[in-house]
Design a protein around this motif. Sequence first.
Motif, short mmCIF file in Angstrom:
data_model
loop_
_atom_site.label_atom_id
_atom_site.label_comp_id
_atom_site.label_asym_id
_atom_site.label_seq_id
_atom_site.Cartn_x
_atom_site.Cartn_y
_atom_site.Cartn_z
N THR A 198 0.80 -1.08 0.07
CA THR A 198 0.08 -0.02 -0.06
C THR A 198 0.74 1.29 0.00
O THR A 198 0.71 2.17 -0.66
CB THR A 198 -0.94 -0.07 1.10
OG1 THR A 198 -1.90 -1.27 1.03
CG2 THR A 198 -1.92 1.17 1.19
N TYR A 219 -10.67 9.80 -5.17
CA TYR A 219 -10.67 8.71 -4.37
C TYR A 219 -9.39 8.38 -3.41
O TYR A 219 -9.77 8.46 -2.12
CB TYR A 219 -11.07 7.28 -5.03
CG TYR A 219 -11.34 6.01 -4.23
CD1 TYR A 219 -12.24 5.72 -3.71
CD2 TYR A 219 -10.10 5.36 -3.67
CE1 TYR A 219 -12.73 4.65 -2.86
CE2 TYR A 219 -10.39 4.37 -2.85
CZ TYR A 219 -11.68 3.92 -2.41
OH TYR A 219 -11.76 2.97 -1.39
N ARG A 220 -8.33 8.43 -3.95
CA ARG A 220 -7.40 8.03 -3.07
C ARG A 220 -7.17 9.17 -2.05
O ARG A 220 -6.63 9.08 -0.86
CB ARG A 220 -5.91 7.71 -4.02
CG ARG A 220 -4.97 7.42 -3.11
CD ARG A 220 -3.49 7.08 -3.88
NE ARG A 220 -3.50 6.33 -4.91
CZ ARG A 220 -2.68 5.65 -5.76
NH1 ARG A 220 -1.40 6.31 -5.57
NH2 ARG A 220 -2.78 4.88 -6.60
N GLU A 225 -9.51 8.77 0.59
CA GLU A 225 -9.58 7.65 1.17
C GLU A 225 -8.42 7.67 2.25
O GLU A 225 -8.79 7.20 3.57
CB GLU A 225 -9.24 6.49 0.34
CG GLU A 225 -8.76 5.14 0.77
CD GLU A 225 -10.28 4.57 1.19
OE1 GLU A 225 -11.14 4.79 1.07
OE2 GLU A 225 -10.16 3.17 1.92
N HIS A 226 -7.42 8.29 2.13
CA HIS A 226 -6.40 8.42 2.98
C HIS A 226 -5.94 9.73 3.74
O HIS A 226 -5.04 9.85 4.24
CB HIS A 226 -5.01 7.92 2.32
CG HIS A 226 -5.06 6.39 1.57
ND1 HIS A 226 -5.02 5.22 2.47
CD2 HIS A 226 -5.19 6.02 0.34
CE1 HIS A 226 -5.31 4.65 1.55
NE2 HIS A 226 -5.35 4.86 0.48
N TYR A 231 -15.03 1.33 7.67
CA TYR A 231 -16.07 2.21 6.77
C TYR A 231 -17.37 2.20 7.44
O TYR A 231 -18.38 1.77 7.07
CB TYR A 231 -16.00 1.35 5.46
CG TYR A 231 -14.56 1.55 4.93
CD1 TYR A 231 -14.20 2.72 4.15
CD2 TYR A 231 -13.77 0.37 4.90
CE1 TYR A 231 -12.77 2.68 3.62
CE2 TYR A 231 -12.46 0.59 4.47
CZ TYR A 231 -11.88 1.53 3.74
OH TYR A 231 -10.71 1.53 3.24
N LEU A 281 -9.37 -0.97 -6.48
CA LEU A 281 -9.47 -0.60 -4.81
C LEU A 281 -8.03 -0.88 -4.27
O LEU A 281 -7.42 -0.01 -3.53
CB LEU A 281 -10.42 -1.49 -4.26
CG LEU A 281 -11.93 -1.02 -4.33
CD1 LEU A 281 -12.67 -1.92 -3.65
CD2 LEU A 281 -12.04 0.28 -3.70
N THR A 312 -6.83 0.46 -0.84
CA THR A 312 -8.25 0.11 -0.10
C THR A 312 -8.20 -1.53 -0.14
O THR A 312 -7.88 -2.07 -1.22
CB THR A 312 -9.25 0.48 -0.64
OG1 THR A 312 -9.43 2.00 -0.56
CG2 THR A 312 -10.51 0.21 0.03
N LYS A 372 -13.36 -2.93 2.94
CA LYS A 372 -14.45 -2.03 2.56
C LYS A 372 -15.54 -2.52 2.06
O LYS A 372 -16.72 -2.12 2.24
CB LYS A 372 -13.72 -1.33 1.28
CG LYS A 372 -14.66 -0.38 0.55
CD LYS A 372 -14.38 1.00 0.45
CE LYS A 372 -15.39 1.87 -0.13
NZ LYS A 372 -14.87 3.49 0.14
#
Lengths: 244, 248
Positions: free
Chosen positions: A74, A101-102, A105-106, B28, B120, B125, B130
């Motif tokens: 990751t 998104y990224r 997300e983080h 989540y 993802l 992720t 998720k």
Amino acid sequence: MIEIHDVSLTLGEQQVLRRVSFQVAEGATTVILGGSGSGKTTLLRLMLGLYKPTSGFIRIGGEDITEFSETDLTRIRQNMGMVFQGAALFDSLSVRENVGYRLWEHHLQPDEDIHRIVEDNLRFVGLEHVIDKMPAELSGGMRKRVGIARALASGAAILLYDEPTAGLDPVNTFAIGQLIARLKTKGVTQVVVTHDLDTAYRVADRIVMIVSGRILFEGTAQDLRNCRDQSVREFLDPASAVTA
Amino acid sequence: MIGYAAVVQDFTFLCGKTLAALARPPWYIRETIFQMDRIGVGSIFIVVLTGLFTGMVLALQGAVQLEPYGATMYVSRLISTSVVRELGPVLAALMIAGRVGTGIASEIASMKVTEQLDALRAEGTDPLQKLAATRLVACVLVIPLLTIITNGVAILGGWLIARLYLGIDSFFYWTWAFEALRQRDLVLGLIKPAVFGFLIAMVGCYSGFSSRGGTVGVGVSTTQAMVSGSILILAFDFFLTKLFMAIP
Ligand SMILES: Nc1ncnc2c1ncn2[C@@H]1O[C@H](COP(=O)(O)OP(=O)(O)O)[C@@H](O)[C@H]1O
Ligand SMILES: [Mg+2]
């Protein structure tokens, strides 16, 4: 820099890659050419750590990712963006949420900055007007460009493209070639998988040709034009091979 | 046979990995609430109908069975115990497996076909966190609630028949409906649907993640989620009942 060293991979019964070695130089654009089923997508997945090689190793920025856990991967992936063949946009999210998104997300940036980055990147691919649409409402070419915007928005230093121009009309093909060429000047390291020779010649610093999971050729576009190898010529110009 | 053993092993691994994924952040929460809404609110209609018809038919059949003993008026005992112990949890779970389990399977399988699962992971992720963990939590929390609704409506359906066709006094009906229930019935009646919720979510996820063969595979996964989910529900119902009977 990405270093693929003597990598073989067997998936199920099939040996998909056989002792593949090559390097992707930092800041350069490397094109991987090859017919369908030759193992190009597989190679990109290996670079992302989505598959592990059966033997050999892969180094990214000097780190051997072969034995990395998902957590370490990751971290490596934070620095990579991937444009999937079918764009792979998240169906349940809007274009805006996909592109950001990224970052969301983080929690990589404050909220308002993310909105700005998303808008900037959509503008870069010429799609700022679809920002609030859902992926299902877009054409194939638009999805691909949104996919590129998503890969760019993360600010990754390495971009991987899986057949970015496949199935697109000439206008979109040209536009995407143009985007890749522009990113080249920004010093982004790019790996472009394609079987489209025009795009390859246009953007490549180096070309790697792969057939049936084996490397057949590696060199510059000029080297490829001059290459006399029979199998390479067959790929570049099937008609001449048939008549020969 | 070896094939089946491998599937059971893979399924067990997936359950373990999903539980492990639940134990670490990120959680989540918004996605979980969204899934609870989708699964819960979306299933109310079918579990109400399931409960209603089950209760009504039990009243009719129960009355026939009790009649020779002159015990027709105790039909609510029979309805409430059989519904709370067995029929409510099992029938609700089977209906939800058909609606929710298959939905989870086809959604994840389509995401796999279109490389969204890879995307993802590429974006950092974990799909288990998720997609699987959120649906697991949602199912385990919501399916017991849906089962309570099913049970209530079933006993209500029995009352309709008792009132309209059997001429049983309402007060008498409801008194005996609750009188017959023991605390352990209520406990088992909630443990079962929680376990079924776990099975529905995990079978749906397993079918989706293990999907193969492009778009055809999505259909196969969906069917597999329905069939395996239903059989597991029935099998676990038997074993849970047996286990509970062994506890004094
Ligand atoms: N998960 C898999 N299991 C088994 N074989 C696979 C899998 N993925 C790809 N392959 C096989 O590997 C070969 C290369 O696939 P791929 O890398 O997708 O080719 P390309 O992208 O060059 O068209 C193909 O012959 C394909 O059938
Ligand atoms: Mg491919």
